[in-house]
Design a protein around this motif. Structure first.
Motif, short mmCIF file in Angstrom:
data_model
loop_
_atom_site.label_atom_id
_atom_site.label_comp_id
_atom_site.label_asym_id
_atom_site.label_seq_id
_atom_site.Cartn_x
_atom_site.Cartn_y
_atom_site.Cartn_z
N TYR A 23 0.82 -1.23 0.00
CA TYR A 23 0.00 0.00 0.00
C TYR A 23 0.85 1.27 0.00
N VAL A 58 3.45 0.33 8.35
CA VAL A 58 2.93 0.93 9.58
C VAL A 58 3.59 0.27 10.80
N CYS A 83 -1.76 1.95 12.82
CA CYS A 83 -2.87 1.24 12.19
C CYS A 83 -4.07 1.37 13.13
N PRO A 84 -5.10 2.11 12.71
CA PRO A 84 -6.26 2.31 13.58
C PRO A 84 -6.89 0.98 14.04
N MET A 85 -6.86 -0.04 13.19
CA MET A 85 -7.42 -1.32 13.62
C MET A 85 -6.59 -1.92 14.75
N ASN A 111 -1.97 -7.37 12.82
CA ASN A 111 -2.35 -5.96 13.00
C ASN A 111 -2.73 -5.73 14.46
N CYS A 170 -11.11 -2.41 9.83
CA CYS A 170 -10.21 -1.48 9.15
C CYS A 170 -11.03 -0.33 8.53
N GLU A 198 -10.30 -8.20 4.85
CA GLU A 198 -10.72 -7.12 5.75
C GLU A 198 -11.99 -6.42 5.27
N CYS A 258 -5.38 4.27 2.67
CA CYS A 258 -4.96 4.20 4.08
C CYS A 258 -4.00 5.37 4.33
N MET A 261 -0.43 4.72 5.62
CA MET A 261 0.55 4.17 4.68
C MET A 261 1.22 5.26 3.85
FE1 SF4 Z 1 -4.49 -0.78 9.24
FE2 SF4 Z 1 -6.45 -0.80 7.43
FE3 SF4 Z 1 -4.30 0.71 7.02
FE4 SF4 Z 1 -4.16 -1.96 6.84
S1 SF4 Z 1 -5.30 -0.56 5.51
S2 SF4 Z 1 -2.70 -0.61 7.89
S3 SF4 Z 1 -5.59 -2.56 8.47
S4 SF4 Z 1 -5.81 0.94 8.68
#
Ligand code: SF4
Ligand code: 13P
Length: 308
Positions: A23, A58, A83-85, A111, A170, A198, A258, A261
Motif C-alpha cells: 500500500y 505501519v 494502524c487504527p485497527m 495488525n 479497518c 478485511e 490508508c 501508509m
Molecule cells: Fe491498518 Fe487498514 Fe491501514 Fe491496513 S489498511 S494498515 S488494516 S488501517
C-alpha cells in the motif's frame, strides 16, 4: 533522481534494506528492495543480512521486524504511521476478555501492538489465517480472534469454526461498499472481482476471489483474465500494473486509501537513513513473549516460504 541516488548511496553505506508494504506510494515501492504483504515482510525481516531495516509500512509491521530481528536497527521513517485497527484492542481489554474465557486460545491478526501479541498464543496474517485455524488450532475448543471482525468472519466461513470475536475493523476497507462493486461490474462486466478479507462480508460475497495483498498479486499473475476489480487499498494497483502490463485494473473504490501508509515519503526515508532516526524499540520482556506467537506462525509456514 538525486533523492533516489542519495538514498541508494546511504543504503549501501549503512548496510540497510528497504522493505515496503503493497500500500506504499509508487515512489516508495519503486525504491524498495522488497515489496509485499505482512507475511512476506515478516519473512524478509527475519531472514535479511542487513544491519538496518527501513520499514515502509505501519508501526505493527516495523515492530514485528524488530521482534524477529532484535539485533538490527529498525527504522520507521515517520513515527505517526500507525494502524487504527491495531489500536482498537489494548492489552487491558484483551486480559479482561481472557479472564472471561480462561480456556480459550488467542489468535491475533498481526495488525496488533507488540504488547498485545505478547499476551496471545498465535499470530496470523490474512495470508495464513485459515491454515492457522485449520492446522494449528484444530484441537482447540475455544478461540478468541482479535482484532478484525471481518477477517474472523471470513475464516469462520472458510473453516466452519466459531470464534469469540473482537469488534475491530479497518476504516480503509470499510469504505468499499457493495454498491461500488455493482457499479464497477456494470462498467466492466468481464472483470474478475478480487477482495481483501478485511472487507465486510457483503463485499467479500460479491468477489470471485478473496486474498491477502500478496495473494492478490500471485492470483492475478497466474489468472488467465484481462480485467480485475480490486477491492483493497488503491495503491496495490501500482504493483499490479507493473507486474501485469497487459492487464487492466479498476479500484473498487477510490476512497479506499490508508492515510497511515502515506506518511512514508522518499524524503523521510532519506532523513531517517541520514540521522538513523525514528528507531523502533520493543521492550525485551514483551519481545520475547511476542516472538513466541509470531514464531509459531512462521514455523507453520516454513515449508511454504523456505525460511525460519
Ligand atoms: Fe491498518 Fe487498514 Fe491501514 Fe491496513 S489498511 S494498515 S488494516 S488501517
Ligand atoms: P496484507 O497482509 O494482506 O498485506 O494486509 C495488511 C493490511 O494491513 C491490510 O489492510
Amino acid at each position: 533522481m538525486e533523492l533516489v541516488e542519495k538514498i541508494l548511496g546511504l543504503k549501501r553505506k549503512r548496510n540497510a534494506v528497504i522493505l515496503a508494504h503493497n500500500y506504499q506510494t509508487p515512489a516508495v515501492q519503486d525504491i524498495a528492495d522488497y515489496v509485499g504483504d505482512s507475511l512476506g515482510l515478516s519473512v524478509q525481516a527475519a531472514g535479511t543480512d542487513a544491519e538496518v531495516i527501513v520499514f515502509c509500512g505501519v508501526r505493527f509491521m516495523a515492530e514485528t521486524a524488530k521482534i524477529l530481528s532484535p539485533e538490527k536497527t529498525v527504522l520507521l521513517p515517520d513515527e505517526r504511521a500507525g494502524c487504527p485497527m491495531a489500536d482498537m484492542v489494548t492489552t487491558d481489554q484483551l486480559m479482561a476478555l481472557k479472564a472471561k474465557h480462561p480456556e480459550a486460545k488467542v489468535l491475533a491478526y498481526v495488525n496488533t501492538s507488540a504488547q498485545v501479541k505478547a499476551e496471545c498464543d498465535l499470530c496470523c496474517t490474512s495470508a495464513n489465517a485459515v491454515s492457522m485455524v485449520r492446522d494449528i488450532l484444530k484441537d482447540e475448543k475455544e478461540i478468541i480472534f482479535i482484532p478484525d471482525r471481518h477477517l474472523a468472519d471470513y475464516v469462520a466461513l472458510e473453516t466452519g469454526r466459531e470464534f469469540i470475536v473482537w469488534n475491530g475493523w479497518c476504516p480503509t476497507h470499510a469504505k468499499i461498499l457493495p454498491e461500488d462493486i455493482i457499479r464497477e461490474k456494470e462498467l466492466h462486466p468481464k472483470a474478475f472481482v478480487i477482495a481483501h478479507p478485511e472487507c465486510p462480508r457483503e463485499v467479500r460475497s460479491m468477489a470471485d476471489e478473496v486474498a491477502s495483498t500478496g495473494g492478490m498479486c500471485s492470483y492475478i499473475r497466474e489468472k488467465d483474465a484481462d480485467e480485475f476489480i480490486v477491492a483493497t487499498e488503491v495503491e496495490i494497483i501500482h504493483r499490479l500494473k507493473k507486474e501485469n502490463p497487459e492487464k487492466l485494473f479498476y479500484p473498487a473504490s477510490r476512497f479506499a486509501v490508508c492515510p497511515n501508509m502515506k506518511y512514508t515519503t522518499l524524503e523521510k526515508i532519506l532523513w531517517s537513513l541520514e540521522d538513523m532516526t525514528q528507531e523502533v524499540h520493543v521492550d525485551e520482556s514483551v519481545r520475547i513473549r511476542a516472538r513466541r506467537s509470531i514464531g509459531r506462525m512462521l514455523s507453520a509456514g516454513e515449508r511454504q516460504y523456505g525460511v525460519i
